[in-house]
Design an enzyme around this catalytic site. Structure first.
Site, mmCIF file in Angstrom:
data_model
loop_
_atom_site.group_PDB
_atom_site.id
_atom_site.type_symbol
_atom_site.label_atom_id
_atom_site.label_comp_id
_atom_site.label_asym_id
_atom_site.label_seq_id
_atom_site.Cartn_x
_atom_site.Cartn_y
_atom_site.Cartn_z
ATOM 1 N N THR A 73 -29.626 -25.583 11.917
ATOM 2 C CA THR A 73 -29.902 -26.105 13.270
ATOM 3 C C THR A 73 -31.166 -26.971 13.274
ATOM 4 O O THR A 73 -31.248 -27.947 14.012
ATOM 5 C CB THR A 73 -30.058 -24.976 14.315
ATOM 6 O OG1 THR A 73 -31.074 -24.077 13.877
ATOM 7 C CG2 THR A 73 -28.762 -24.218 14.529
ATOM 8 N N GLN A 75 -21.934 -19.919 4.503
ATOM 9 C CA GLN A 75 -20.811 -20.121 5.423
ATOM 10 C C GLN A 75 -20.805 -21.560 5.916
ATOM 11 O O GLN A 75 -19.905 -21.967 6.637
ATOM 12 C CB GLN A 75 -20.944 -19.177 6.617
ATOM 13 C CG GLN A 75 -20.913 -17.709 6.246
ATOM 14 C CD GLN A 75 -21.281 -16.817 7.431
ATOM 15 O OE1 GLN A 75 -20.445 -16.463 8.235
ATOM 16 N NE2 GLN A 75 -22.551 -16.477 7.534
ATOM 17 N N ASP A 77 -21.872 -28.004 5.333
ATOM 18 C CA ASP A 77 -22.600 -29.266 5.437
ATOM 19 C C ASP A 77 -23.188 -29.781 4.126
ATOM 20 O O ASP A 77 -23.706 -30.902 4.079
ATOM 21 C CB ASP A 77 -23.710 -29.135 6.499
ATOM 22 C CG ASP A 77 -24.656 -27.956 6.257
ATOM 23 O OD1 ASP A 77 -24.892 -27.599 5.082
ATOM 24 O OD2 ASP A 77 -25.158 -27.390 7.246
ATOM 25 N N HIS A 132 -16.659 -21.065 3.342
ATOM 26 C CA HIS A 132 -15.815 -21.683 4.366
ATOM 27 C C HIS A 132 -15.497 -23.146 4.039
ATOM 28 O O HIS A 132 -15.120 -23.914 4.924
ATOM 29 C CB HIS A 132 -16.468 -21.558 5.750
ATOM 30 C CG HIS A 132 -16.513 -20.139 6.233
ATOM 31 N ND1 HIS A 132 -17.378 -19.696 7.193
ATOM 32 C CD2 HIS A 132 -15.789 -19.050 5.873
ATOM 33 C CE1 HIS A 132 -17.190 -18.391 7.404
ATOM 34 N NE2 HIS A 132 -16.237 -17.984 6.605
ATOM 35 N N CYS A 182 -5.072 -32.150 1.675
ATOM 36 C CA CYS A 182 -3.755 -32.325 2.282
ATOM 37 C C CYS A 182 -3.124 -30.959 2.500
ATOM 38 O O CYS A 182 -3.075 -30.130 1.573
ATOM 39 C CB CYS A 182 -2.861 -33.174 1.373
ATOM 40 S SG CYS A 182 -1.158 -33.243 2.000
ATOM 41 N N CYS A 235 0.434 -31.095 0.100
ATOM 42 C CA CYS A 235 0.461 -31.127 -1.377
ATOM 43 C C CYS A 235 -0.860 -30.661 -1.988
ATOM 44 O O CYS A 235 -1.005 -30.652 -3.204
ATOM 45 C CB CYS A 235 0.808 -32.534 -1.881
ATOM 46 S SG CYS A 235 -0.526 -33.741 -1.725
ATOM 47 N N CYS A 260 -1.893 -38.217 4.269
ATOM 48 C CA CYS A 260 -2.156 -38.120 2.833
ATOM 49 C C CYS A 260 -1.527 -39.324 2.134
ATOM 50 O O CYS A 260 -0.337 -39.619 2.335
ATOM 51 C CB CYS A 260 -1.566 -36.817 2.291
ATOM 52 S SG CYS A 260 -1.678 -36.672 0.494
ATOM 53 N N CYS A 288 1.393 -37.975 -0.376
ATOM 54 C CA CYS A 288 2.690 -37.402 0.044
ATOM 55 C C CYS A 288 3.000 -37.612 1.537
ATOM 56 O O CYS A 288 4.057 -37.186 2.000
ATOM 57 C CB CYS A 288 2.737 -35.907 -0.286
ATOM 58 S SG CYS A 288 1.835 -34.882 0.897
ATOM 59 N N THR A 311 -27.387 -16.164 10.313
ATOM 60 C CA THR A 311 -25.981 -15.918 10.615
ATOM 61 C C THR A 311 -25.873 -14.811 11.656
ATOM 62 O O THR A 311 -26.614 -13.832 11.609
ATOM 63 C CB THR A 311 -25.168 -15.564 9.336
ATOM 64 O OG1 THR A 311 -23.902 -15.017 9.725
ATOM 65 C CG2 THR A 311 -25.880 -14.585 8.429
HETATM 66 P P1 NAD Z 1 -23.234 -18.587 14.177
HETATM 67 O O1 NAD Z 1 -23.202 -19.839 14.995
HETATM 68 O O2 NAD Z 1 -22.253 -17.511 14.506
HETATM 69 O O3 NAD Z 1 -24.686 -17.919 14.218
HETATM 70 C C1 NAD Z 1 -25.847 -18.636 13.905
HETATM 71 C C2 NAD Z 1 -27.039 -17.712 14.108
HETATM 72 O O4 NAD Z 1 -28.194 -18.414 13.691
HETATM 73 C C3 NAD Z 1 -27.245 -17.296 15.574
HETATM 74 O O5 NAD Z 1 -27.356 -15.889 15.643
HETATM 75 C C4 NAD Z 1 -28.567 -17.995 15.961
HETATM 76 O O6 NAD Z 1 -29.377 -17.209 16.799
HETATM 77 C C5 NAD Z 1 -29.241 -18.188 14.625
HETATM 78 N N1 NAD Z 1 -30.139 -19.355 14.563
HETATM 79 C C6 NAD Z 1 -29.903 -20.597 15.037
HETATM 80 N N2 NAD Z 1 -30.919 -21.412 14.736
HETATM 81 C C7 NAD Z 1 -31.833 -20.655 14.066
HETATM 82 C C8 NAD Z 1 -33.110 -20.917 13.494
HETATM 83 N N3 NAD Z 1 -33.659 -22.141 13.523
HETATM 84 N N4 NAD Z 1 -33.768 -19.905 12.884
HETATM 85 C C9 NAD Z 1 -33.223 -18.657 12.836
HETATM 86 N N5 NAD Z 1 -32.024 -18.352 13.358
HETATM 87 C C10 NAD Z 1 -31.332 -19.340 13.959
HETATM 88 O O7 NAD Z 1 -23.115 -19.050 12.674
HETATM 89 P P2 NAD Z 1 -22.451 -18.318 11.430
HETATM 90 O O8 NAD Z 1 -22.817 -16.888 11.411
HETATM 91 O O9 NAD Z 1 -22.742 -19.178 10.268
HETATM 92 O O10 NAD Z 1 -20.872 -18.420 11.721
HETATM 93 C C11 NAD Z 1 -20.330 -19.571 12.281
HETATM 94 C C12 NAD Z 1 -19.278 -20.305 11.482
HETATM 95 O O11 NAD Z 1 -19.405 -21.664 11.817
HETATM 96 C C13 NAD Z 1 -19.453 -20.261 10.018
HETATM 97 O O12 NAD Z 1 -18.237 -19.866 9.553
HETATM 98 C C14 NAD Z 1 -19.732 -21.695 9.550
HETATM 99 O O13 NAD Z 1 -18.745 -22.041 8.604
HETATM 100 C C15 NAD Z 1 -19.471 -22.551 10.729
HETATM 101 N N6 NAD Z 1 -20.521 -23.548 11.078
HETATM 102 C C16 NAD Z 1 -21.154 -24.248 10.102
HETATM 103 C C17 NAD Z 1 -22.117 -25.189 10.438
HETATM 104 C C18 NAD Z 1 -22.801 -25.929 9.325
HETATM 105 O O14 NAD Z 1 -22.210 -26.144 8.282
HETATM 106 N N7 NAD Z 1 -24.063 -26.314 9.507
HETATM 107 C C19 NAD Z 1 -22.444 -25.420 11.773
HETATM 108 C C20 NAD Z 1 -21.763 -24.705 12.781
HETATM 109 C C21 NAD Z 1 -20.813 -23.758 12.394
#
Ligand code: NAD
Length: 265
Positions: free
Chosen positions: A42, A117, A120, A137, A145, A148, A170, A173, A211
């Site tokens: 974030t 998870q 990015d 993830h 695709c 295929c 794709c 295919c 997370t």
């Molecule tokens: P989530 O959105 O469920 O939870 C994120 C957690 O991070 C929240 O509890 C929040 O309070 C906390 N948070 C946010 N900013 C923070 C910071 N600066 N410092 C500390 N804590 C902070 O995310 P999740 O548990 O990863 O599950 C969501 C799913 O969404 C995952 O499967 C993921 O694949 C996907 N996702 C990925 C991205 C990415 O790749 N950046 C972005 C959004 C969602």
């Protein structure tokens, strides 16, 4: 966070004491496993899903577009998904102090595996070794695709979208293309899940970072580690359902807490 604060890893004195205790566990650990979630990205400008400003917290309907059956059934969902990918903040995002601290942890301590998870690619961009990363993830940097199983660079397909294709098929295919991420309704890659579960079961220190621990099976990894006797440390912006299971919990910003933690290792 200013660069000088990142270098010093500055936190309040009462937090610093708890950070020093966790750092001592990390120094002694021989098999550290780290699980990261959307919260570590974030501060790079990519919103999470379930945090206070999360995409789904603000618009619960948006969760549907991440569901495979909707994507397959409805060309309009795919058109919207491609437009969203084309304009995604992911392409502009750069690693932040939290990603860099995780990369530094690998240099300072015995990191066995980094399970993310996130889709990015920012851990790789921050310098974490690709061979120690499991993207449980998937990744948004490739397309796949759904017929295929062809995989190719996302940039090539986005160029077709930018040139006017609403729902690029794709080229091998004619099947439906999607980002190489795991949607709801899709299984995780079995080998990735197994590697993550085995590492969790063997770990002696497990860090869950940014997370909400609400998405299974990824959220089961800290439970597996704790059941096998590992120290469990949770660092997140808000409480998680697994906080009562943890040996230490830090609530706060990862861009501030992780540099302080890793600097103390
Ligand atoms: P989530 O959105 O469920 O939870 C994120 C957690 O991070 C929240 O509890 C929040 O309070 C906390 N948070 C946010 N900013 C923070 C910071 N600066 N410092 C500390 N804590 C902070 O995310 P999740 O548990 O990863 O599950 C969501 C799913 O969404 C995952 O499967 C993921 O694949 C996907 N996702 C990925 C991205 C990415 O790749 N950046 C972005 C959004 C969602």
């Amino acid at each position: 966070m200013p660069a000088d604060a990142e270098r010093a890893g500055t936190v309040a004195p009462e937090v610093a004491e708890r950070v020093a205790g966790i750092a001592a566990w990390l120094r002694r650990a021989r098999r550290i496993v780290v699980l990261t979630g959307a919260g570590i990205s974030t501060e790079s400008g990519i919103p999470d899903f379930r945090g206070p400003n999360g995409v789904w917290t603000r618009n619960p309907e948006a969760e549907k577009t991440a569901t495979l059956s909707h994507y397959l059934a409805d060309p309009e969902v795919r058109r919207r998904a491609w437009q969203h990918r084309l304009h995604s903040e992911v392409w502009r995002a750069r690693p932040n102090a939290g990603h860099r601290a995780v990369a530094e942890l690998e240099r300072r301590a015995c990191l066995e595996l980094l399970v993310t998870q996130n889709i990015d690619g920012l851990h790789q961009a921050a310098g974490s070794s690709p061979e120690r990363i499991v993207e449980i993830h998937g990744t948004v940097h490739e397309v796949r695709c759904l017929s295929c199983d062809f995989r190719g660079p996302m940039a090539e397909t986005l160029a077709r979208v930018a040139a006017g294709e609403d729902d690029p098929a794709c080229l091998r295919c004619g099947g439906i293309l999607k980002s190489a991420t795991i949607s709801f309704g899709e299984s995780l890659v079995a080998a990735d899940l197994e590697r993550a579960q085995q590492a969790a079961a063997r770990s002696d220190c497990f860090l869950a970072l940014g997370t909400s621990l609400g998405v299974y099976p990824a959220a089961a990894l800290p439970e597996i580690a704790a059941a096998a006797g590992a120290r469990l440390v949770i660092v997140n912006g808000e409480p998680t359902p697994l906080d009562p299971l943890a040996d230490a919990v830090l609530h706060g910003r990862l861009g501030e807490l992780l540099p302080a933690l890793v600097a103390a290792v």
